[in-house]
Design a protein around this motif. Structure first.
Motif, PDB file in Angstrom:
ATOM      1  N   THR A 146       0.832  -1.212   0.000  1.00  0.00           N
ATOM      2  CA  THR A 146       0.000   0.000   0.000  1.00  0.00           C
ATOM      3  C   THR A 146       0.866   1.262   0.000  1.00  0.00           C
ATOM      4  N   ALA A 147       2.047   1.212   0.596  1.00  0.00           N
ATOM      5  CA  ALA A 147       2.902   2.397   0.681  1.00  0.00           C
ATOM      6  C   ALA A 147       3.466   2.803  -0.676  1.00  0.00           C
ATOM      7  N   ALA A 148       3.652   1.843  -1.582  1.00  0.00           N
ATOM      8  CA  ALA A 148       4.301   2.132  -2.863  1.00  0.00           C
ATOM      9  C   ALA A 148       3.568   3.220  -3.643  1.00  0.00           C
ATOM     10  N   HIS A 149       2.235   3.160  -3.658  1.00  0.00           N
ATOM     11  CA  HIS A 149       1.458   4.166  -4.390  1.00  0.00           C
ATOM     12  C   HIS A 149       1.621   5.547  -3.752  1.00  0.00           C
ATOM     13  N   ASN A 150       1.660   5.595  -2.424  1.00  0.00           N
ATOM     14  CA  ASN A 150       1.818   6.872  -1.732  1.00  0.00           C
ATOM     15  C   ASN A 150       3.194   7.482  -1.990  1.00  0.00           C
ATOM     16  N   LEU A 151       4.213   6.640  -1.993  1.00  0.00           N
ATOM     17  CA  LEU A 151       5.562   7.124  -2.269  1.00  0.00           C
ATOM     18  C   LEU A 151       5.654   7.680  -3.681  1.00  0.00           C
ATOM     19  N   ALA A 152       5.026   6.982  -4.626  1.00  0.00           N
ATOM     20  CA  ALA A 152       5.042   7.454  -6.008  1.00  0.00           C
ATOM     21  C   ALA A 152       4.333   8.802  -6.129  1.00  0.00           C
ATOM     22  N   ALA A 153       3.220   8.978  -5.392  1.00  0.00           N
ATOM     23  CA  ALA A 153       2.489  10.245  -5.433  1.00  0.00           C
ATOM     24  C   ALA A 153       3.338  11.401  -4.900  1.00  0.00           C
ATOM     25  N   LEU A 154       4.229  11.094  -3.955  1.00  0.00           N
ATOM     26  CA  LEU A 154       5.123  12.109  -3.392  1.00  0.00           C
ATOM     27  C   LEU A 154       6.356  12.346  -4.259  1.00  0.00           C
ATOM     28  N   GLY A 155       6.597  11.438  -5.204  1.00  0.00           N
ATOM     29  CA  GLY A 155       7.817  11.516  -5.987  1.00  0.00           C
ATOM     30  C   GLY A 155       9.026  11.014  -5.234  1.00  0.00           C
ATOM     31  N   VAL A 156       8.788  10.106  -4.267  1.00  0.00           N
ATOM     32  CA  VAL A 156       9.876   9.559  -3.452  1.00  0.00           C
ATOM     33  C   VAL A 156      10.279   8.196  -3.996  1.00  0.00           C
ATOM     34  N   ASP A 157      11.545   8.048  -4.322  1.00  0.00           N
ATOM     35  CA  ASP A 157      12.093   6.786  -4.798  1.00  0.00           C
ATOM     36  C   ASP A 157      12.763   6.077  -3.624  1.00  0.00           C
ATOM     37  N   PRO A 158      12.221   4.928  -3.184  1.00  0.00           N
ATOM     38  CA  PRO A 158      12.825   4.238  -2.031  1.00  0.00           C
ATOM     39  C   PRO A 158      14.226   3.719  -2.285  1.00  0.00           C
ATOM     40  N   ASN A 159      14.672   3.772  -3.540  1.00  0.00           N
ATOM     41  CA  ASN A 159      16.056   3.408  -3.831  1.00  0.00           C
ATOM     42  C   ASN A 159      17.011   4.558  -3.538  1.00  0.00           C
ATOM     43  N   GLU A 160      16.451   5.758  -3.402  1.00  0.00           N
ATOM     44  CA  GLU A 160      17.276   6.941  -3.157  1.00  0.00           C
ATOM     45  C   GLU A 160      17.057   7.539  -1.775  1.00  0.00           C
ATOM     46  N   VAL A 161      15.870   7.308  -1.207  1.00  0.00           N
ATOM     47  CA  VAL A 161      15.518   7.857   0.111  1.00  0.00           C
ATOM     48  C   VAL A 161      15.235   6.700   1.057  1.00  0.00           C
ATOM     49  N   PRO A 162      15.768   6.738   2.280  1.00  0.00           N
ATOM     50  CA  PRO A 162      15.456   5.659   3.224  1.00  0.00           C
ATOM     51  C   PRO A 162      13.961   5.590   3.511  1.00  0.00           C
ATOM     52  N   VAL A 163      13.368   4.444   3.238  1.00  0.00           N
ATOM     53  CA  VAL A 163      11.955   4.190   3.522  1.00  0.00           C
ATOM     54  C   VAL A 163      11.871   2.878   4.296  1.00  0.00           C
ATOM     55  N   VAL A 164      11.292   2.940   5.483  1.00  0.00           N
ATOM     56  CA  VAL A 164      11.127   1.746   6.314  1.00  0.00           C
ATOM     57  C   VAL A 164       9.641   1.446   6.419  1.00  0.00           C
ATOM     58  N   THR A 165       9.255   0.237   6.028  1.00  0.00           N
ATOM     59  CA  THR A 165       7.857  -0.179   6.092  1.00  0.00           C
ATOM     60  C   THR A 165       7.702  -1.298   7.120  1.00  0.00           C
ATOM     61  N   ARG A 166       6.452  -1.655   7.354  1.00  0.00           N
ATOM     62  CA  ARG A 166       6.150  -2.701   8.341  1.00  0.00           C
ATOM     63  C   ARG A 166       6.843  -4.018   7.997  1.00  0.00           C
ATOM     64  N   ASP A 167       7.077  -4.255   6.719  1.00  0.00           N
ATOM     65  CA  ASP A 167       7.712  -5.496   6.283  1.00  0.00           C
ATOM     66  C   ASP A 167       9.134  -5.634   6.815  1.00  0.00           C
ATOM     67  N   MET A 168       9.747  -4.520   7.218  1.00  0.00           N
ATOM     68  CA  MET A 168      11.183  -4.500   7.491  1.00  0.00           C
ATOM     69  C   MET A 168      11.550  -4.555   8.970  1.00  0.00           C
ATOM     70  N   VAL A 169      10.559  -4.475   9.860  1.00  0.00           N
ATOM     71  CA  VAL A 169      10.862  -4.451  11.291  1.00  0.00           C
ATOM     72  C   VAL A 169      10.025  -5.493  12.021  1.00  0.00           C
ATOM     73  N   ARG A 170      10.468  -5.820  13.224  1.00  0.00           N
ATOM     74  CA  ARG A 170       9.767  -6.837  14.002  1.00  0.00           C
ATOM     75  C   ARG A 170       8.442  -6.320  14.547  1.00  0.00           C
ATOM     76  N   HIS A 171       8.460  -5.089  15.055  1.00  0.00           N
ATOM     77  CA  HIS A 171       7.255  -4.501  15.636  1.00  0.00           C
ATOM     78  C   HIS A 171       7.020  -3.122  15.038  1.00  0.00           C
ATOM     79  N   ALA A 172       5.749  -2.778  14.840  1.00  0.00           N
ATOM     80  CA  ALA A 172       5.406  -1.442  14.339  1.00  0.00           C
ATOM     81  C   ALA A 172       4.813  -0.607  15.465  1.00  0.00           C
ATOM     82  N   LYS A 173       4.387   0.598  15.123  1.00  0.00           N
ATOM     83  CA  LYS A 173       3.877   1.531  16.127  1.00  0.00           C
ATOM     84  C   LYS A 173       2.691   0.940  16.899  1.00  0.00           C
ATOM     85  N   PRO A 174       2.649   1.194  18.206  1.00  0.00           N
ATOM     86  CA  PRO A 174       3.377   2.214  18.972  1.00  0.00           C
ATOM     87  C   PRO A 174       4.785   1.823  19.431  1.00  0.00           C
ATOM     88  N   ASP A 175       5.291   0.647  19.039  1.00  0.00           N
ATOM     89  CA  ASP A 175       6.693   0.345  19.323  1.00  0.00           C
ATOM     90  C   ASP A 175       7.581   1.259  18.474  1.00  0.00           C
TER      91      ASP A 175
END
Length: 227
Positions: free
Chosen positions: A121-150
């Motif tokens: 779901t984040a990919a479409h939002n990043l594209a709308a912002l013009g953010v390339d996750p290959n150039e800007v650090p982007v951390v999604t739920r897929d990448m961490v053990r626990h998400a917010k509020p952790d």
């Protein structure tokens, strides 16, 4: 605190993208298909935490069995419904979002995005912002053990930038962002663009609250360290 050491760690939905209510409606659709009847307002109050925690809490509140299959089915239906909203053009960057990111880049102030959403779901939002996750650090739920509020998402984002989390600002629209910032021992900056009130954000730890990214950019000297 030297300016070069100050980093901005952004939530995505409701902070940079006007998408909170589309997420609410997408969860409502997914829950209805599963036979889970909940009022829209109660769904909104949980937006911003991880999808897995979100579904666990909702299912527990309704007394339904929490099975891995049901959770995966709900998350998949939510993603499909949200992406339909995006395709219809109702999900757009918030006022000033692109300009704020451009300002930080121009001033060489490091920034990253940390979202409790998954990349599907984040990919479409990043594209709308013009953010390339290959150039800007982007951390999604897929990448961490626990998400917010952790605090894992924001800690990982700071690590990706190579900055000290204690010298970072967490920019978010929900109480879950502010609670995660406190747990990470970072300063939290709240935005009203996700539907939470100023008092709620401040009680959860926000030391400044602004309307949206455009308002934050107008008052950037209140939160960004100067040379």
């Amino acid at each position: 605190m030297p300016r070069s050491h100050t980093a901005f760690l952004f939530d995505l939905d409701g902070t940079l993208i006007d998408s909170v209510y589309q997420h609410v409606l997408a969860w409502k659709e997914a829950l209805d298909e599963e036979g889970v009847v909940l009022p829209v307002w109660s769904i909104h109050r949980k937006i911003g935490m991880s999808g897995g925690l979100f579904t666990n809490i909702l299912l527990r509140e309704t007394g339904l069995d929490i099975t891995p299959e049901r959770i995966e089915r709900l998350q998949q239906r939510h993603a499909e419904a949200f992406n339909r909203h995006h395709a219809q053009g109702s999900v757009r960057p918030l006022p000033g979002a692109r300009e704020l990111l451009q300002f930080l880049t121009r001033e060489k102030i490091p920034w990253a995005i940390a979202t409790s959403g998954r990349m599907r779901t984040a990919a479409h939002n990043l594209a709308a912002l013009g953010v390339d996750p290959n150039e800007v650090p982007v951390v999604t739920r897929d990448m961490v053990r626990h998400a917010k509020p952790d605090p894992d998402l924001f800690i990982a984002a700071a690590e990706r930038l190579g900055v000290d989390i204690h010298h970072s600002l967490v920019i978010g629209d929900s109480i879950w962002d502010m609670l995660a910032a406190q747990r990470a021992r970072a300063l939290g900056v709240g935005l009203l663009s996700g539907g939470y009130g100023q008092d709620e954000l401040q009680r959860s730890g926000a030391f400044r609250v602004y309307d949206d990214p455009a308002d934050l950019l107008k008052h950037i000297d209140e939160v960004a360290a100067r040379d």
